[in-house]
Design a protein around this motif. Structure first.
Motif, PDB file in Angstrom:
ATOM      1  N   THR A   1       0.801  -1.223   0.000  1.00  0.00           N
ATOM      2  CA  THR A   1       0.000   0.000   0.000  1.00  0.00           C
ATOM      3  C   THR A   1       0.836   1.276   0.000  1.00  0.00           C
ATOM      4  O   THR A   1       0.290   2.366  -0.122  1.00  0.00           O
ATOM      5  N   GLY A   2       2.154   1.158   0.117  1.00  0.00           N
ATOM      6  CA  GLY A   2       3.016   2.324   0.201  1.00  0.00           C
ATOM      7  C   GLY A   2       2.817   3.343  -0.915  1.00  0.00           C
ATOM      8  O   GLY A   2       2.701   4.545  -0.643  1.00  0.00           O
ATOM      9  N   PRO A   3       2.746   2.909  -2.182  1.00  0.00           N
ATOM     10  CA  PRO A   3       2.626   3.876  -3.277  1.00  0.00           C
ATOM     11  C   PRO A   3       1.306   4.640  -3.312  1.00  0.00           C
ATOM     12  O   PRO A   3       1.189   5.621  -4.042  1.00  0.00           O
ATOM     13  N   VAL A   4       0.306   4.181  -2.551  1.00  0.00           N
ATOM     14  CA  VAL A   4      -1.002   4.851  -2.573  1.00  0.00           C
ATOM     15  C   VAL A   4      -1.419   5.302  -1.176  1.00  0.00           C
ATOM     16  O   VAL A   4      -2.600   5.533  -0.917  1.00  0.00           O
ATOM     17  N   ALA A   5      -0.471   5.436  -0.286  1.00  0.00           N
ATOM     18  CA  ALA A   5      -0.778   5.851   1.090  1.00  0.00           C
ATOM     19  C   ALA A   5      -1.516   7.183   1.090  1.00  0.00           C
ATOM     20  O   ALA A   5      -1.164   8.103   0.352  1.00  0.00           O
ATOM     21  N   GLY A   6      -2.571   7.249   1.889  1.00  0.00           N
ATOM     22  CA  GLY A   6      -3.352   8.478   2.012  1.00  0.00           C
ATOM     23  C   GLY A   6      -4.484   8.595   1.021  1.00  0.00           C
ATOM     24  O   GLY A   6      -5.329   9.486   1.154  1.00  0.00           O
ATOM     25  N   ARG A   7      -4.543   7.711   0.034  1.00  0.00           N
ATOM     26  CA  ARG A   7      -5.631   7.754  -0.937  1.00  0.00           C
ATOM     27  C   ARG A   7      -6.781   6.862  -0.477  1.00  0.00           C
ATOM     28  O   ARG A   7      -6.637   6.037   0.424  1.00  0.00           O
ATOM     29  N   ARG A   8      -7.953   7.024  -1.098  1.00  0.00           N
ATOM     30  CA  ARG A   8      -9.131   6.233  -0.754  1.00  0.00           C
ATOM     31  C   ARG A   8      -9.709   5.616  -2.020  1.00  0.00           C
ATOM     32  O   ARG A   8      -9.729   6.246  -3.081  1.00  0.00           O
ATOM     33  N   PHE A   9     -10.209   4.390  -1.864  1.00  0.00           N
ATOM     34  CA  PHE A   9     -10.737   3.640  -2.998  1.00  0.00           C
ATOM     35  C   PHE A   9     -12.091   3.030  -2.641  1.00  0.00           C
ATOM     36  O   PHE A   9     -12.353   2.686  -1.492  1.00  0.00           O
ATOM     37  N   ASP A  10     -12.920   2.873  -3.659  1.00  0.00           N
ATOM     38  CA  ASP A  10     -14.221   2.229  -3.480  1.00  0.00           C
ATOM     39  C   ASP A  10     -14.091   0.710  -3.498  1.00  0.00           C
ATOM     40  O   ASP A  10     -14.921   0.007  -2.931  1.00  0.00           O
ATOM     41  N   LEU A  11     -13.050   0.214  -4.179  1.00  0.00           N
ATOM     42  CA  LEU A  11     -12.788  -1.225  -4.231  1.00  0.00           C
ATOM     43  C   LEU A  11     -11.292  -1.454  -4.225  1.00  0.00           C
ATOM     44  O   LEU A  11     -10.556  -0.838  -4.999  1.00  0.00           O
ATOM     45  N   VAL A  12     -10.847  -2.326  -3.321  1.00  0.00           N
ATOM     46  CA  VAL A  12      -9.466  -2.801  -3.310  1.00  0.00           C
ATOM     47  C   VAL A  12      -9.523  -4.308  -3.525  1.00  0.00           C
ATOM     48  O   VAL A  12     -10.196  -5.024  -2.779  1.00  0.00           O
ATOM     49  N   ALA A  13      -8.840  -4.791  -4.559  1.00  0.00           N
ATOM     50  CA  ALA A  13      -8.814  -6.222  -4.859  1.00  0.00           C
ATOM     51  C   ALA A  13      -7.374  -6.704  -4.830  1.00  0.00           C
ATOM     52  O   ALA A  13      -6.467  -6.007  -5.305  1.00  0.00           O
ATOM     53  N   THR A  14      -7.160  -7.893  -4.284  1.00  0.00           N
ATOM     54  CA  THR A  14      -5.793  -8.388  -4.182  1.00  0.00           C
ATOM     55  C   THR A  14      -5.720  -9.903  -4.214  1.00  0.00           C
ATOM     56  O   THR A  14      -6.550 -10.593  -3.623  1.00  0.00           O
TER      57      THR A  14
END
Length: 218
Positions: free
Chosen positions: A87-100
């Motif tokens: 998650t480091g490259p997107v720290a502080g952002r918000r998403f409606d869907l996270v898939a992994t």
């Protein structure tokens, strides 16, 4: 889904297909913000991009990021690609869907030691939870209100532990998809280890894949 794969990049398999099927069931549109953690070839990111959603994809591997870039360009889908650790490259952002689709295969060696080379895509420590536990801690912070987290994993890596960790993080969590399949080459090679650890019975050569869905409630 047929995608180009560079040597050392994880080949989309049954777990990828199961995760993609769950992504397709989510209500996504052009306003939706989607994150694919550990994108590999970009297969999951592409499935989300087909809905028109704004997709970001992250991978630690340079080869994976380049492969995903090529696959998204060939299909003329816009995906923001970032290289970095989880998650480091997107720290502080918000998403409606996270898939992994994280590494989840139990491996011999000291706890806390990730795989190397191609094995980085599947080796996950003695209990298979080296990356799963990090996702359960870090990914909920990236979810917008009513945001959804989709995690695919093997039953050998402790599905109850994932459910418990996500609920402790404030998500409403449940298993929403299951699929039994025969061991592939990596799992077959480690069947003896899994038997010694008590993860499978003697001679057992199947695993259950599951998708855990967590929702950030209001």
């Amino acid at each position: 889904m047929l995608v180009i794969r560079a040597p050392g990049v994880y080949v989309p398999q049954g777990d990828t297909d199961l995760l993609v099927s769950c992504v397709r069931r989510e209500r996504l549109d052009r306003a939706s913000r989607v994150l694919d953690l550990g994108t590999g070839t970009g297969a999951v990111a592409l499935a989300a991009a087909r809905t028109g959603a704004r997709v970001t994809a992250v991978d630690l591997s340079v080869r994976a990021v380049l492969t995903a870039w090529l696959n998204t360009r060939l299909r003329r889908k816009r995906v923001e690609l970032r290289r970095g650790d989880l998650t480091g490259p997107v720290a502080g952002r918000r998403f409606d869907l996270v898939a992994t689709n994280p590494p989840y295969v139990p491996a011999e060696g000291p706890a806390g030691t990730p795989g190397r080379g191609a094995a980085l895509a599947w080796d996950a420590g003695p209990d298979g939870r080296l990356v799963l536990d990090r996702i359960c801690r870090e990914a909920p912070r990236l979810l917008a209100e009513d945001g959804v987290l989709l995690v695919v994993q093997s039953s050998l890596a402790g599905v109850p532990a994932t459910l418990t960790a996500l609920r402790r993080a404030g998500l409403r969590a449940a298993v929403v998809a299951r699929r039994r399949q025969a061991f592939g080459p990596v799992m077959t090679a480690r069947a003896g280890l899994f038997e010694r650890l008590g993860l499978i019975g003697a001679g057992e050569r199947e695993e259950e894949l599951v998708v855990v869905r967590g929702v950030r409630t209001r």
